[in-house]
Design a protein around this motif. Structure first.
Motif, PDB file in Angstrom:
ATOM      1  N   UNK A 111      45.450  46.635  33.176  1.00  0.00           N
ATOM      2  CA  UNK A 111      46.373  46.177  32.148  1.00  0.00           C
ATOM      3  C   UNK A 111      45.761  45.019  31.361  1.00  0.00           C
ATOM      4  N   UNK A 112      46.402  44.667  30.265  1.00  0.00           N
ATOM      5  CA  UNK A 112      45.893  43.569  29.436  1.00  0.00           C
ATOM      6  C   UNK A 112      45.819  42.274  30.237  1.00  0.00           C
ATOM      7  N   UNK A 113      46.855  41.996  31.037  1.00  0.00           N
ATOM      8  CA  UNK A 113      46.849  40.780  31.856  1.00  0.00           C
ATOM      9  C   UNK A 113      45.738  40.839  32.908  1.00  0.00           C
ATOM     10  N   UNK A 114      45.526  42.023  33.471  1.00  0.00           N
ATOM     11  CA  UNK A 114      44.456  42.165  34.459  1.00  0.00           C
ATOM     12  C   UNK A 114      43.095  41.924  33.820  1.00  0.00           C
ATOM     13  N   UNK A 115      42.904  42.455  32.616  1.00  0.00           N
ATOM     14  CA  UNK A 115      41.630  42.253  31.930  1.00  0.00           C
ATOM     15  C   UNK A 115      41.410  40.777  31.613  1.00  0.00           C
ATOM     16  N   UNK A 116      42.488  40.093  31.247  1.00  0.00           N
ATOM     17  CA  UNK A 116      42.378  38.645  30.971  1.00  0.00           C
ATOM     18  C   UNK A 116      41.995  37.889  32.231  1.00  0.00           C
ATOM     19  N   UNK A 117      42.582  38.287  33.363  1.00  0.00           N
ATOM     20  CA  UNK A 117      42.267  37.623  34.628  1.00  0.00           C
ATOM     21  C   UNK A 117      40.804  37.849  35.012  1.00  0.00           C
ATOM     22  N   UNK A 118      40.317  39.060  34.803  1.00  0.00           N
ATOM     23  CA  UNK A 118      38.914  39.366  35.106  1.00  0.00           C
ATOM     24  C   UNK A 118      37.997  38.581  34.179  1.00  0.00           C
ATOM     25  N   UNK A 119      38.351  38.508  32.910  1.00  0.00           N
ATOM     26  CA  UNK A 119      37.549  37.762  31.941  1.00  0.00           C
ATOM     27  C   UNK A 119      37.460  36.290  32.338  1.00  0.00           C
ATOM     28  N   UNK A 120      38.575  35.722  32.779  1.00  0.00           N
ATOM     29  CA  UNK A 120      38.575  34.320  33.217  1.00  0.00           C
ATOM     30  C   UNK A 120      37.718  34.147  34.468  1.00  0.00           C
ATOM     31  N   UNK A 121      37.818  35.101  35.380  1.00  0.00           N
ATOM     32  CA  UNK A 121      37.050  35.041  36.619  1.00  0.00           C
ATOM     33  C   UNK A 121      35.550  35.055  36.338  1.00  0.00           C
ATOM     34  N   UNK A 122      35.117  35.982  35.483  1.00  0.00           N
ATOM     35  CA  UNK A 122      33.701  36.080  35.143  1.00  0.00           C
ATOM     36  C   UNK A 122      33.268  34.889  34.301  1.00  0.00           C
ATOM     37  N   UNK A 123      34.179  34.376  33.461  1.00  0.00           N
ATOM     38  CA  UNK A 123      33.873  33.241  32.593  1.00  0.00           C
ATOM     39  C   UNK A 123      33.572  31.959  33.330  1.00  0.00           C
TER      40      UNK A 123
END
Length: 361
Positions: A111-123
């Motif tokens: 989901x969009x929220x999941x993708x945001x969480x992954x992006x933050x994690x990798x960031x």
């Protein structure tokens, strides 16, 4: 005592197991996934090494040479061993970081929220300036949706300068989830090593298969039309080595059926043997268990074989007829079969199912 249809399935599984030693480089990690590595590569589970117990989370390194020096249980703290050469990419390598899957992370969708969480994690990687930079002056990885292991996945890319010498690093992350675990497959190398290691990384990821008890890949879906009757999915299973789906008629179940359609995919077997050899192995085992079985090859080509077997009683079981096809699908062997327990079958019905099974893809 095995039912004759089960003998066929067991023979195919046995063939795969017997040939598994020929499939060099296929690694299974904690029953979570399989991945094919270049010949001679090694696997290092960092969390298992730290805790001395297997773990479904944490980092696993895949490298062309051992991560540790002989006698080591952990990388040298002073960076004198091979580990530093592994993480910089001087020794070709990549890794996967395994996390519990968060909300909205499944095989079918991130989901969009999941993708945001992954992006933050990798960031949070030092390549992007670390956690402090993400809080005050964010530098985000470039993201795009992709498919990986039959699932929706997220690709994250970026580069940055790290350390006192401002060494340039490049990061390529492929994030995919089976609903229980989030897998961050990563190639993180210095810029002078990244390009030469990218090919091996992408080739390995192309072979990735999740063990999908929870991946969503086995969710019920509309069955093929077959003969137009209301076939429904009665059973499905997917492991890193085999996928199987069985279809039954309304009001019937896989434990008690009059007609049954089976679609079975044996992953990786097509790299080792052809359809005819697979059929001959199943035939040999079947005739060993049920000598009265009649087995007829209906059509044989280089990449597929259509056949029929029939018995009128075997090992305490009743009569049954099966029309089946084995064909190569990339690196896999697929078996599709229609079986019926009500004999005799009219020639019209038999011809109809030979056509249906023969045309199935």
């Amino acid at each position: 005592m095995k039912h004759p249809t089960a003998i066929i399935l067991a023979a195919l599984a046995s063939l795969l197991a017997a040939r598994a030693d020929l499939a060099a480089g296929v690694e299974e990690v904690q029953d979570q996934f399989t991945i094919e590595l270049p010949e001679g590569w090694t696997v290092y589970d960092q969390t298992a090494a730290l805790t001395e117990t297997p773990s479904r989370h944490g980092m696993v390194f895949f490298s062309a040479e051992p991560v540790l020096s002989p006698g080591e249980k952990m990388p040298s703290p002073d960076g004198s061993g091979p580990f530093l050469r592994v993480i910089t990419g001087e020794i070709p390598s990549f890794f996967v970081d395994r996390h519990p899957a968060g909300r909205g992370m499944s095989c079918s969708k991130l989901t969009r929220n999941a993708r945001s969480a992954i992006e933050l994690m990798v960031g949070r990687s030092s390549i992007f300036g670390g956690l402090a930079r993400q809080m005050f002056l964010p530098k985000r990885p470039h993201t795009s949706l992709i498919e990986l292991a039959g699932c929706q996945a997220l690709k994250l890319e970026g580069r940055g300068r790290v350390g006192p010498k401002k060494t340039e690093w490049i990061l390529d992350v492929r994030a995919v989830s089976d609903g229980k675990t989030l897998y961050l497959f990563s190639l993180r190398n210095t810029a002078d090593n990244f390009a030469r290691n990218l090919g091996a990384y992408e080739a390995a990821l192309a072979t990735l298969r999740l063990s999908s008890e929870s991946s969503g890949a086995t969710a019920a879906h509309a069955p093929p039309a077959f003969d137009g009757r209301a076939w429904r999915q009665g059973y499905t299973s997917r492991t890193p080595k085999m996928e199987i789906t069985e279809y039954v008629l309304p009001a019937e179940i896989v434990e008690a059926w009059t007609e049954l359609i089976t679609v079975q995919k044996i992953l990786g077997l097509g790299d080792l043997v052809g359809p005819l050899e697979v059929m001959n192995s199943a035939k040999e085992e079947t005739l060993k268990q049920c000598p009265s079985t009649t087995w007829t090859v209906l059509r044989q080509e280089e990449e597929e074989v259509v056949y029929q077997w029939e018995y009128r009683g075997c090992r305490g079981f009743g009569e049954e007829l099966e029309v089946a096809k084995l064909y190569r699908d990339g690196s896999s062997i697929v078996r599709v079969a229609w079986a019926i327990k009500k004999l005799p079958v009219t020639e019209e019905t038999r011809a109809k199912w030979i056509k249906i099974i023969g045309e199935y893809r």
